[in-house]
Scaffold this active site. Sequence first.
Site, mmCIF file in Angstrom:
data_model
loop_
_atom_site.group_PDB
_atom_site.id
_atom_site.type_symbol
_atom_site.label_atom_id
_atom_site.label_comp_id
_atom_site.label_asym_id
_atom_site.label_seq_id
_atom_site.Cartn_x
_atom_site.Cartn_y
_atom_site.Cartn_z
ATOM 1 N N GLU A 39 6.920 2.798 -9.031
ATOM 2 C CA GLU A 39 5.646 3.307 -9.494
ATOM 3 C C GLU A 39 5.124 1.959 -10.114
ATOM 4 O OE1 GLU A 39 3.794 4.749 -7.543
ATOM 5 O OE2 GLU A 39 5.178 6.313 -6.750
ATOM 6 N N THR A 50 0.974 -1.404 0.071
ATOM 7 C CA THR A 50 0.178 -0.019 0.221
ATOM 8 C C THR A 50 0.425 1.439 -0.058
ATOM 9 O OG1 THR A 50 0.169 0.029 2.187
ATOM 10 C CG2 THR A 50 -2.240 -1.067 1.446
ATOM 11 N N MET A 51 0.073 2.327 -0.259
ATOM 12 C CA MET A 51 0.972 3.658 -0.285
ATOM 13 C C MET A 51 1.840 3.788 1.211
ATOM 14 S SD MET A 51 -2.075 5.920 -2.040
ATOM 15 C CE MET A 51 -0.177 7.110 -2.218
#
Length: 189
Positions: free
Chosen positions: A84, A10-11
């Site tokens: 990313e 997750t971020m």
Amino acid sequence: MAQLYYRYSTMNAGKSTEILKIAHNYEEQNKKVTLLTPSIDDRYGKGRVTSRLGISRDAFIIDEVPDLIELMKTQKPDCVLVDEGQFLTREQVIRLTDIVDLLNIPVIVYGLKNDFRNKMFEGSEALLLLADKIEEVKGICWYCHRKSTMILKTRDGIPINDGPQIEIGGNDHYVSVCRKCYKERVSLI
């Protein structure tokens, strides 16, 4: 033998920091790395891998590289690092497998697995299907101490479950949460 690694989380779990650390470790041993990043995440400038810790470095913009194999033949890296990965296209992921299979260069990709609606990104899906090794980078829920597995999108601090799949932002738009905290704030259905 080289492999394609997909490391997802997750971020705010330290993915970009990890890429920069790996690059440093290779270069400390006089080995060469090539960094790649998609153009869509321009929060810190295009062609930059940037950690929330404040460290960054230049990277090739994968969308602007006409031929990844030729770039790797020119660069001659010992390892390719990609930030990313969720924003990659399936075709770009296939090109990364070519770097591994044809040039015997390991490729390590970091990215998100799912979006704020718990749908796969195109790049994440392709990486989960094509990677030789899949590893989870663990993060912590914004609200409790469980492992984060989902991303909650917010607007003015209020959870929302609509809008485009890709809307670039950090903690101002998204927080990482566990499934329980996600369900308490947003319907899974």
